[in-house]
Design an enzyme around this catalytic site. Structure first.
Site, PDB file in Angstrom:
ATOM      1  N   LYS A 126      -8.915 -18.600 -18.006  1.00  0.00           N
ATOM      2  CA  LYS A 126      -8.877 -17.520 -18.991  1.00  0.00           C
ATOM      3  C   LYS A 126      -9.639 -17.859 -20.286  1.00  0.00           C
ATOM      4  O   LYS A 126      -9.968 -19.033 -20.525  1.00  0.00           O
ATOM      5  CB  LYS A 126      -7.413 -17.218 -19.307  1.00  0.00           C
ATOM      6  CG  LYS A 126      -6.624 -16.701 -18.110  1.00  0.00           C
ATOM      7  CD  LYS A 126      -5.180 -16.494 -18.522  1.00  0.00           C
ATOM      8  CE  LYS A 126      -4.401 -15.777 -17.442  1.00  0.00           C
ATOM      9  NZ  LYS A 126      -3.037 -15.462 -17.930  1.00  0.00           N
TER      10      LYS A 126
ATOM     11  N   TYR B 209      -3.440  -6.095 -13.841  1.00  0.00           N
ATOM     12  CA  TYR B 209      -2.139  -6.308 -14.492  1.00  0.00           C
ATOM     13  C   TYR B 209      -1.295  -5.026 -14.521  1.00  0.00           C
ATOM     14  O   TYR B 209      -0.419  -4.903 -15.383  1.00  0.00           O
ATOM     15  CB  TYR B 209      -2.352  -6.832 -15.917  1.00  0.00           C
ATOM     16  CG  TYR B 209      -2.780  -8.288 -15.984  1.00  0.00           C
ATOM     17  CD1 TYR B 209      -2.073  -9.278 -15.304  1.00  0.00           C
ATOM     18  CD2 TYR B 209      -3.866  -8.687 -16.750  1.00  0.00           C
ATOM     19  CE1 TYR B 209      -2.451 -10.619 -15.367  1.00  0.00           C
ATOM     20  CE2 TYR B 209      -4.254 -10.032 -16.818  1.00  0.00           C
ATOM     21  CZ  TYR B 209      -3.536 -10.986 -16.127  1.00  0.00           C
ATOM     22  OH  TYR B 209      -3.902 -12.315 -16.189  1.00  0.00           O
TER      23      TYR B 209
ATOM     24  N   THR C 121       4.794 -19.479 -15.805  1.00  0.00           N
ATOM     25  CA  THR C 121       3.945 -18.636 -16.668  1.00  0.00           C
ATOM     26  C   THR C 121       3.969 -19.045 -18.140  1.00  0.00           C
ATOM     27  O   THR C 121       2.928 -19.126 -18.775  1.00  0.00           O
ATOM     28  CB  THR C 121       4.402 -17.159 -16.538  1.00  0.00           C
ATOM     29  OG1 THR C 121       4.349 -16.812 -15.162  1.00  0.00           O
ATOM     30  CG2 THR C 121       3.503 -16.223 -17.322  1.00  0.00           C
TER      31      THR C 121
ATOM     32  N   ARG D  41      -0.563 -25.566 -16.873  1.00  0.00           N
ATOM     33  CA  ARG D  41      -0.015 -24.918 -18.080  1.00  0.00           C
ATOM     34  C   ARG D  41       0.881 -25.871 -18.864  1.00  0.00           C
ATOM     35  O   ARG D  41       0.890 -25.865 -20.089  1.00  0.00           O
ATOM     36  CB  ARG D  41       0.758 -23.664 -17.669  1.00  0.00           C
ATOM     37  CG  ARG D  41      -0.163 -22.527 -17.231  1.00  0.00           C
ATOM     38  CD  ARG D  41       0.650 -21.428 -16.600  1.00  0.00           C
ATOM     39  NE  ARG D  41      -0.120 -20.256 -16.257  1.00  0.00           N
ATOM     40  CZ  ARG D  41       0.274 -19.360 -15.361  1.00  0.00           C
ATOM     41  NH1 ARG D  41       1.417 -19.516 -14.710  1.00  0.00           N
ATOM     42  NH2 ARG D  41      -0.467 -18.303 -15.101  1.00  0.00           N
TER      43      ARG D  41
ATOM     44  N   ASN E 139      -2.162 -18.842 -21.524  1.00  0.00           N
ATOM     45  CA  ASN E 139      -1.624 -19.849 -20.604  1.00  0.00           C
ATOM     46  C   ASN E 139      -2.683 -20.416 -19.641  1.00  0.00           C
ATOM     47  O   ASN E 139      -2.397 -20.779 -18.511  1.00  0.00           O
ATOM     48  CB  ASN E 139      -0.408 -19.300 -19.855  1.00  0.00           C
ATOM     49  CG  ASN E 139      -0.739 -18.075 -19.033  1.00  0.00           C
ATOM     50  OD1 ASN E 139      -1.879 -17.601 -19.053  1.00  0.00           O
ATOM     51  ND2 ASN E 139       0.223 -17.564 -18.288  1.00  0.00           N
TER      52      ASN E 139
ATOM     53  N   HIS F  15      -4.862 -17.928 -14.499  1.00  0.00           N
ATOM     54  CA  HIS F  15      -4.114 -17.010 -13.640  1.00  0.00           C
ATOM     55  C   HIS F  15      -4.334 -17.479 -12.211  1.00  0.00           C
ATOM     56  O   HIS F  15      -5.447 -17.880 -11.858  1.00  0.00           O
ATOM     57  CB  HIS F  15      -4.643 -15.573 -13.789  1.00  0.00           C
ATOM     58  CG  HIS F  15      -4.163 -14.677 -12.700  1.00  0.00           C
ATOM     59  ND1 HIS F  15      -2.931 -14.069 -12.737  1.00  0.00           N
ATOM     60  CD2 HIS F  15      -4.723 -14.341 -11.504  1.00  0.00           C
ATOM     61  CE1 HIS F  15      -2.753 -13.387 -11.618  1.00  0.00           C
ATOM     62  NE2 HIS F  15      -3.829 -13.533 -10.857  1.00  0.00           N
TER      63      HIS F  15
ATOM     64  N   GLU G 127      -6.815  -9.535  -4.831  1.00  0.00           N
ATOM     65  CA  GLU G 127      -7.486 -10.016  -6.050  1.00  0.00           C
ATOM     66  C   GLU G 127      -8.890 -10.532  -5.745  1.00  0.00           C
ATOM     67  O   GLU G 127      -9.816 -10.316  -6.529  1.00  0.00           O
ATOM     68  CB  GLU G 127      -6.626 -11.100  -6.721  1.00  0.00           C
ATOM     69  CG  GLU G 127      -5.340 -10.510  -7.282  1.00  0.00           C
ATOM     70  CD  GLU G 127      -4.449 -11.530  -7.983  1.00  0.00           C
ATOM     71  OE1 GLU G 127      -4.793 -12.729  -8.006  1.00  0.00           O
ATOM     72  OE2 GLU G 127      -3.409 -11.108  -8.512  1.00  0.00           O
TER      73      GLU G 127
HETATM   74  P1  CMP Z   1      -0.691 -14.339 -15.638  1.00  0.00           P
HETATM   75  O1  CMP Z   1      -0.155 -15.325 -14.684  1.00  0.00           O
HETATM   76  O2  CMP Z   1      -2.135 -14.037 -15.617  1.00  0.00           O
HETATM   77  O3  CMP Z   1       0.114 -12.971 -15.405  1.00  0.00           O
HETATM   78  C1  CMP Z   1       0.429 -12.059 -16.431  1.00  0.00           C
HETATM   79  C2  CMP Z   1       0.042 -12.540 -17.785  1.00  0.00           C
HETATM   80  O4  CMP Z   1       0.699 -11.903 -18.863  1.00  0.00           O
HETATM   81  C3  CMP Z   1       0.461 -14.000 -17.937  1.00  0.00           C
HETATM   82  O5  CMP Z   1      -0.294 -14.822 -17.116  1.00  0.00           O
HETATM   83  C4  CMP Z   1       0.316 -14.185 -19.447  1.00  0.00           C
HETATM   84  O6  CMP Z   1      -1.040 -14.374 -19.844  1.00  0.00           O
HETATM   85  C5  CMP Z   1       0.805 -12.833 -19.949  1.00  0.00           C
HETATM   86  N1  CMP Z   1       2.224 -12.893 -20.351  1.00  0.00           N
HETATM   87  C6  CMP Z   1       3.305 -13.099 -19.580  1.00  0.00           C
HETATM   88  N2  CMP Z   1       4.453 -13.068 -20.312  1.00  0.00           N
HETATM   89  C7  CMP Z   1       4.060 -12.830 -21.588  1.00  0.00           C
HETATM   90  C8  CMP Z   1       4.762 -12.675 -22.819  1.00  0.00           C
HETATM   91  N3  CMP Z   1       6.090 -12.776 -22.871  1.00  0.00           N
HETATM   92  N4  CMP Z   1       4.056 -12.438 -23.936  1.00  0.00           N
HETATM   93  C9  CMP Z   1       2.706 -12.340 -23.901  1.00  0.00           C
HETATM   94  N5  CMP Z   1       1.979 -12.460 -22.757  1.00  0.00           N
HETATM   95  C10 CMP Z   1       2.648 -12.707 -21.615  1.00  0.00           C
END
Ligand code: CMP
Length: 157
Positions: A9, A49, A91, A102, A112, A115, A126
């Site tokens: 990312k 998303y 996550t 992470r 984070n 993905h 995907e």
């Molecule tokens: P990803 O695994 O790409 O899937 C959904 C994304 O939403 C996640 O990684 C984070 O980048 C984001 N995300 C998940 N939870 C939160 C949160 N509580 N606040 C902000 N961003 C979030």
């Protein structure tokens, strides 16, 4: 063998740790089938998303993901979806176990680092969402025999 999608990312690109993240996957024995840099567009991320569209972080997530380019990768290996999810960690950066990507590089819920596809079905969707067929390469890794047993190399899963 299975394939999975990884997005390195914008935060990882900005922090100059792309190489470290890719190195972990390579060292694990996963094969890179495709890789490119792309500035992801809001329309594709809103689809990607969609399950988060009612969350209050959704708009911020789209903004962050479209801020600078990401690196998109397809990885192949035995049980690749589960293996990569384990390597990536949970996550939320602050909760992710040390030793996971992470856990080692993120302290944020949003930013984070990576993905990774959640399951086999999502991985297929995907991969098709982000890659054209001609961007994906079939090639034999010279060191396959040292990564798997003979039986494993020929098993489908
Ligand atoms: P990803 O695994 O790409 O899937 C959904 C994304 O939403 C996640 O990684 C984070 O980048 C984001 N995300 C998940 N939870 C939160 C949160 N509580 N606040 C902000 N961003 C979030």
């Amino acid at each position: 063998m299975r394939q999975t999608l990884v997005i390195i990312k914008p935060d990882a690109v900005n922090r100059c740790i792309i190489g470290k993240v890719i190195q972990r996957f390579e060292e694990k024995g996963l094969q890179i089938k495709a890789m490119k840099m792309e500035l992801l567009q809001p329309y594709v991320l809103k689809e990607h998303y969609a399950h988060h569209k009612d969350k209050k972080f959704f708009e911020g997530l789209i903004k962050y993901m479209t801020s600078i380019p990401s690196i998109l990768i397809i990885l192949k290996g035995k049980d690749a979806v589960a293996v990569v999810r384990k390597m990536v960690g949970s996550t939320q950066g602050r909760e992710a176990e040390p030793g996971t990507i992470r856990g080692d590089y993120s302290i944020s819920n949003q930013s984070n680092i990576v993905h990774a596809s959640e399951n086999e079905e999502e991985a297929k969707k995907e991969i098709a969402r982000f890659f054209k067929k001609e961007e994906i390469y079939d090639y034999q890794k010279m060191n396959f025999d040292w990564i798997y047993s003979k039986d494993e190399t020929y098993m489908k899963k």
